[in-house]
Design a protein around this motif. Structure first.
Motif, PDB file in Angstrom:
ATOM      1  N   ILE A 131       0.839  -1.214   0.000  1.00 32.61           N
ATOM      2  CA  ILE A 131       0.000   0.000   0.000  1.00 32.61           C
ATOM      3  C   ILE A 131       0.867   1.255   0.000  1.00 32.61           C
ATOM      4  O   ILE A 131       0.623   2.204  -0.765  1.00 32.61           O
ATOM      5  N   MET A 132       1.887   1.264   0.841  1.00 32.50           N
ATOM      6  CA  MET A 132       2.780   2.425   0.928  1.00 32.50           C
ATOM      7  C   MET A 132       3.533   2.661  -0.379  1.00 32.50           C
ATOM      8  O   MET A 132       3.825   3.802  -0.733  1.00 32.50           O
ATOM      9  N   ASN A 133       3.851   1.595  -1.095  1.00 33.25           N
ATOM     10  CA  ASN A 133       4.540   1.738  -2.386  1.00 33.25           C
ATOM     11  C   ASN A 133       3.609   2.253  -3.482  1.00 33.25           C
ATOM     12  O   ASN A 133       4.048   2.928  -4.413  1.00 33.25           O
ATOM     13  N   ILE A 134       2.320   1.927  -3.362  1.00 31.46           N
ATOM     14  CA  ILE A 134       1.337   2.335  -4.392  1.00 31.46           C
ATOM     15  C   ILE A 134       0.923   3.794  -4.221  1.00 31.46           C
ATOM     16  O   ILE A 134       0.657   4.488  -5.212  1.00 31.46           O
ATOM     17  N   ILE A 135       0.875   4.279  -2.963  1.00 32.28           N
ATOM     18  CA  ILE A 135       0.366   5.632  -2.676  1.00 32.28           C
ATOM     19  C   ILE A 135       1.039   6.730  -3.517  1.00 32.28           C
ATOM     20  O   ILE A 135       0.346   7.592  -4.068  1.00 32.28           O
ATOM     21  N   PRO A 136       2.386   6.747  -3.661  1.00 33.94           N
ATOM     22  CA  PRO A 136       2.996   7.811  -4.487  1.00 33.94           C
ATOM     23  C   PRO A 136       2.510   7.819  -5.934  1.00 33.94           C
ATOM     24  O   PRO A 136       2.336   8.890  -6.520  1.00 33.94           O
ATOM     25  N   PHE A 137       2.248   6.637  -6.497  1.00 36.58           N
ATOM     26  CA  PHE A 137       1.750   6.568  -7.873  1.00 36.58           C
ATOM     27  C   PHE A 137       0.316   7.084  -7.972  1.00 36.58           C
ATOM     28  O   PHE A 137      -0.056   7.744  -8.938  1.00 36.58           O
ATOM     29  N   ILE A 138      -0.483   6.769  -6.943  1.00 39.19           N
ATOM     30  CA  ILE A 138      -1.866   7.287  -6.916  1.00 39.19           C
ATOM     31  C   ILE A 138      -1.852   8.812  -6.829  1.00 39.19           C
ATOM     32  O   ILE A 138      -2.595   9.494  -7.547  1.00 39.19           O
ATOM     33  N   PHE A 139      -0.990   9.365  -5.953  1.00 40.70           N
ATOM     34  CA  PHE A 139      -0.886  10.816  -5.826  1.00 40.70           C
ATOM     35  C   PHE A 139      -0.430  11.446  -7.137  1.00 40.70           C
ATOM     36  O   PHE A 139      -0.943  12.500  -7.547  1.00 40.70           O
ATOM     37  N   SER A 140       0.533  10.829  -7.789  1.00 37.13           N
ATOM     38  CA  SER A 140       1.028  11.349  -9.072  1.00 37.13           C
ATOM     39  C   SER A 140      -0.095  11.411 -10.097  1.00 37.13           C
ATOM     40  O   SER A 140      -0.217  12.386 -10.861  1.00 37.13           O
TER      41      SER A 140
END
Length: 533
Positions: A487-496
């Motif tokens: 989840i923590m690894n996916i969050i930056p891509f979602i924000f981008s």
């Protein structure tokens, strides 16, 4: 006998002239060019006015406006702002008020005459002017645009538009001269009309998803300082009030009718079957006595949401610059942004400056947070041992962990505090930048030509996402649960992905904030390791 009759007739005429002059000594003030008393048929003898009968439109140019007025009822048909372009790098100036079928946006005045038994009748008035084109000269501070009408029943209407240099508010004045021997009674309607479909654009869904809707209706009344309504949520309504104003808002611009204080009787809102919304106010029972005159005036503002331009126009009008729940943070941030712009002369560098200022201000909290993270990282073997040993006894495991944290002076919730503080600042900056017309069409450097629009090459959102991932890397290493790591690894891509549609000025703030945080963490980590060794 004939001489006696002539003598009576002469004194009767003299007496009548004195009475008329006494009751109407100010009757023709401001109409020096046209003396209606001497010749009521002036309009039909003046060649310029007679020529304008077939020319139903006049044109006005000031330092801020290009305006077209329809002489039928004397309302503005089209209004454009000279200092603002429709699109970036476009030569076409921005049009606000328009009469196109697919994008109706009008500011109108109507006069309704009251008769006995509460019968009302709309007055369609065709005005005449001396010329077809009016222009505010460079050396003048005011431009007066008078329009005239004489009705068959002896009533003279004079409607005057008064423009001021470097001002977006237009005073519209009605002077009604009553030559009859009867009282006349009028209702004045000032209203704004807009079709809802015209407010949509190709980014309509995204604009509503990532920001507030760009076309709203608002008003101020005795009981409520500021009411903001979305066009799609309008329902018919009537509000009795003696003060206030009405507006239609866009992202950076708005139009507003501002009456004189204690003149409003009712504010009304209605939506018709053609998907048009209308908001207006009514001033009722404007009475004009026989052989007298009355003056009714109000202001129409059409222009940008610039605080200094609107603050003194009417009470609470500045609230149309809506900074949201965190306005108490947004307002000082905007002043600070203007302060940095004074020295940098570039809104992009001003955003970088304000980001640096905020990060320096929050440095003690950031330092405390990161030192706690470093200590937890050193204690990770002990933490894992306690979790493994007391896996079946959660309560005892929590006590042991809390004792370990307390012994090493670690606040386990210390990492949440900077997020809780920075979130209101982020939301305040978002609302501030999203409402700042100063950023509209303002370039930064290289490919960023408009800080109010999204990055055309999506480079800033990518950099922002990468720096966000880098910042979370150490936090992820301290997490033992694999699902949480994913989840923590996916969050930056979602924000981008979400930040693709955000204004590039806001993405610039977040990217620079991450870069400064990375530098601060490296700095803190260096001295922490040095002290331990």
């Amino acid at each position: 006998m004939i001489l006696k009759r002539f003598f009576y007739f002469f004194f009767f005429i003299l007496f009548f002239f004195i009475i008329i002059t006494y009751f109407n000594r100010n009757f023709f003030n401001g109409l020096q060019k046209i003396n209606f008393y001497e010749n009521k048929n002036y309009f039909f003898k003046n060649e310029n006015l007679l020529n304008n009968i077939n020319n139903s439109k006049i044109f006005i140019k000031t330092d801020l406006f290009n305006i077209v007025i329809n002489l039928l009822n004397g309302n503005i048909e089209k209004l454009s702002l000279c200092n603002y372009k429709e699109k970036l790098n476009s030569e076409k100036i921005l049009t606000i008020l328009n009469n196109k079928k697919d994008n109706i946006y009008q500011a109108k005045t109507e006069i309704i005459q009251n008769y006995k038994n509460n019968i009302i009748k709309k007055k369609n008035i065709f005005f005449f002017t001396e010329k077809k084109f009016f222009e505010l000269e460079k050396n003048n501070f005011f431009l007066f645009v008078p329009m005239y009408n004489i009705s068959n029943d002896g009533v003279i209407f004079t409607k005057t538009f008064i423009f001021k240099k470097n001002s977006y508010d237009i005073e519209i004045q009605y002077k009604i001269n009553n030559f009859t021997n009867k009282k006349i009674n009028f209702n004045f309607y000032n209203k704004l009309i807009k079709n809802i479909n015209g407010s949509n654009n190709k980014y309509f869904f995204l604009n509503n998803l990532f920001s507030k809707e760009y076309n709203n209706l608002s008003y101020s009344s005795d009981n409520k300082k500021f009411v903001n309504l979305k066009l799609n949520d309008i329902h018919d309504n009537n509000i009795s009030t003696s003060s206030g104003w009405i507006s239609i808002l866009q992202q950076y611009f708005f139009s507003s009718w501002i009456p004189k204080i204690n003149e409003i009787n009712d504010i009304y809102i209605k939506k018709n079957y053609d998907n048009y919304i209308e908001i207006g106010y009514i001033f009722k029972n404007f009475l004009i006595n026989p052989y007298s005159f009355g003056v009714f005036s109000s202001k129409l503002f059409v222009g940008p949401k610039i605080y200094d331009k609107i603050y003194f126009l009417a009470p609470n009008l500045n609230l149309i610059i809506d900074y949201g729940f965190f306005s108490f943070i947004s307002k000082p941030l905007f002043k600070l942004l203007n302060f940095f712009y004074f020295y940098t002369n570039n809104w992009g560098f001003s955003i970088i400056s304000i980001t640096l200022f905020i990060k320096i201000l929050l440095y003690p909290i950031t330092k405390s947070q990161y030192i706690s993270m470093c200590k937890i990282k050193l204690l990770q073997p002990k933490i894992n041992y306690i979790k493994k040993k007391f896996n079946n006894d959660k309560q005892k495991m929590s006590k042991k962990l809390m004792y370990l944290y307390k012994k090493n002076k670690i606040n386990p919730l210390g990492g949440c505090l900077p997020i809780l503080i920075q979130m209101p600042i982020f939301l305040s900056l978002y609302n501030m930048l999203n409402n700042s017309i100063e950023l509209r069409h303002s370039p930064f450097i290289f490919w960023i030509k408009d800080l109010s629009e999204k990055d055309p090459f999506y480079f800033l959102p990518f950099l922002m996402g990468f720096t966000m991932w880098y910042l979370q890397k150490e936090s992820i290493n301290n997490i033992s649960d694999n699902f949480q790591k994913i989840i923590m690894n996916i969050i930056p891509f979602i924000f981008s992905f979400f930040f693709i549609w955000f204004p590039s000025g806001l993405v610039l703030y977040y990217f620079i904030s991450n870069m400064i945080t990375i530098f601060q963490q490296c700095w803190i980590s260096y001295f922490f390791k040095k002290n331990i060794n």
